[in-house]
Design a protein around this motif. Structure first.
Motif, short mmCIF file in Angstrom:
data_model
loop_
_atom_site.label_atom_id
_atom_site.label_comp_id
_atom_site.label_asym_id
_atom_site.label_seq_id
_atom_site.Cartn_x
_atom_site.Cartn_y
_atom_site.Cartn_z
N UNK B 86 40.39 55.31 35.25
CA UNK B 86 40.94 54.35 34.28
C UNK B 86 40.74 54.88 32.87
N UNK B 87 39.59 55.51 32.65
CA UNK B 87 39.24 56.17 31.38
C UNK B 87 40.27 57.23 31.04
N UNK B 88 40.62 58.05 32.05
CA UNK B 88 41.57 59.16 31.86
C UNK B 88 42.96 58.60 31.57
N UNK B 152 33.34 51.06 34.51
CA UNK B 152 34.28 50.14 35.15
C UNK B 152 33.63 49.04 35.97
N UNK B 153 32.32 48.84 35.79
CA UNK B 153 31.58 47.77 36.49
C UNK B 153 31.69 47.87 38.01
N UNK B 154 32.06 49.05 38.52
CA UNK B 154 32.15 49.21 39.97
C UNK B 154 33.38 48.55 40.57
N UNK B 155 34.34 48.15 39.73
CA UNK B 155 35.54 47.47 40.22
C UNK B 155 36.57 48.48 40.71
N UNK B 159 42.10 46.67 39.67
CA UNK B 159 41.57 45.55 38.87
C UNK B 159 41.36 46.00 37.42
N UNK B 160 40.79 47.20 37.28
CA UNK B 160 40.50 47.70 35.93
C UNK B 160 41.81 47.87 35.16
#
Lengths: 151, 188
Positions: B86-88, B152-155, B159-160
């Protein structure tokens, strides 16, 4: 992995990434009115040479190491499509990048100041430069997906 | 090596997030009097260069961290982490959004220096792009920052990304509402 192949892999990635940086500079250079032709020549040539160097480093690594050592790991792991789809796609898509980067450089050299005088030509080269950046980012993501599957 | 790369990555965050924040604040400050002066545009260009420099530092250090993980064969458990991807994706959005800003927003500002917004043809014509790209930029930078800090809170990735899209859409709507208010205010 021996030092040679480590350095080839690192070189392949960082040279390619630096090529994308220069391609981004080329693209932003085309946005300017008027475009600085000397700047475009230097950055587009740099991008082209960096992609060639990345190609050579990656190619040697692929032929001499990846096929025998890494590919079996990926295919035996939980994500075999990382080779079957991502690497196969990468092998074919990447070819466009140095060729298109070379076209941008040649066009910039041959056209010179005409780039600023003919908007349609400038727009076409801008689109080409954007395609190079887009493909570069795509190839980087594919490479990361392939690397991530190796355990 | 890991600690060095993380430190460099954090420097990139400071430059990128800080530069993007200052850039947006500079725009709203300069918009207060209904026009962008040449010196204000000069500051925005400097902030833009800082953002690009920060982005380059982040990309190179981030990819270097990825290379480290690859050399250690950490595998999909680490390298397919949804927070990292998601960061990328946020980083890719920042790049292409930044290119859109250089294509449309900065030329519109440059063509409108000293001209009141109500009469600045290029700003009026590109109003939606100006406020949309600004909203996408600041939301993406802070989203990437939070992802980097929390993984990402482990999601799951879906969802992210859903949260990211929701945040961007809300920011774009709010920015365009503010933009319409500003343009109407200075049209009178």
């Amino acid at each position: 992995m021996g030092i040679l192949f480590q350095n080839l892999l690192i070189g392949h990635i960082l040279l390619g990434l630096t090529g994308i940086v220069f391609s981004t500079l080329v693209l932003v250079g085309f946005f300017k009115k008027p475009a600085n032709v000397k700047f475009l020549k230097i950055t587009s040539l740099s991008a082209f040479l960096l992609y060639l160097a990345s190609w050579v480093a990656g190619g040697y690594y692929y032929v001499e190491y990846y096929g025998g050592k890494v590919k079996p790991l990926i295919k035996a792991g939980p994500y075999p499509f990382a080779h079957g789809i991502f690497m196969e796609a990468k092998e074919h898509i990447f070819l466009f990048i140095p060729i298109l980067a070379g076209v941008v450089f040649l066009a910039t050299c041959l056209l010179g100041d005409k780039i600023n005088q003919e908007p349609k030509v400038k727009n076409a080269l801008t689109v080409l430069a954007f395609i190079v950046v887009f493909l570069g980012v795509l190839i980087t993501a594919l490479g990361m997906l392939i690397s991530g599957a190796a355990k | 090596m890991y600690e060095i790369l993380v430190t460099i990555h954090i420097i990139g965050v400071a430059l990128g997030v800080g530069g993007a924040t200052v850039s947006d604040l500079l725009f709203f400050k300069s918009a207060k009097d209904g026009k962008i002066e040449e010196y204000e545009f000069g500051f925005m260009k400097i902030a833009s260069k800082i953002v690009w420099a920060g982005f380059a530092v982040l990309v190179f250090s981030g990819v270097s961290l990825f290379i480290l993980a690859r050399l250690k064969l950490l595998g999909p458990r680490v390298m397919y982490n949804p927070g990292i991807w998601a960061h990328i994706i946020a980083a890719a959005v920042i790049l292409f959004n930044g290119l859109a800003m250089h294509w449309k927003v900065f030329p519109a500002f440059e063509a409108s220096l000293g001209i009141p917004f109500g009469k600045a043809e290029q700003i009026l014509k590109n109003r939606k792009i100006i406020f949309t790209t600004g909203a996408i930029s600041i939301t993406s930078w802070y989203f990437a920052l939070v992802l980097g800090a929390t993984r990402g809170f482990g999601l799951p990735l879906s969802w992210i990304l859903a949260a990211y899209v929701f945040a961007v859409v809300c920011a774009v709507i709010v920015a365009n509402v503010i933009g319409k208010f500003l343009m109407n205010k200075f049209k009178q």
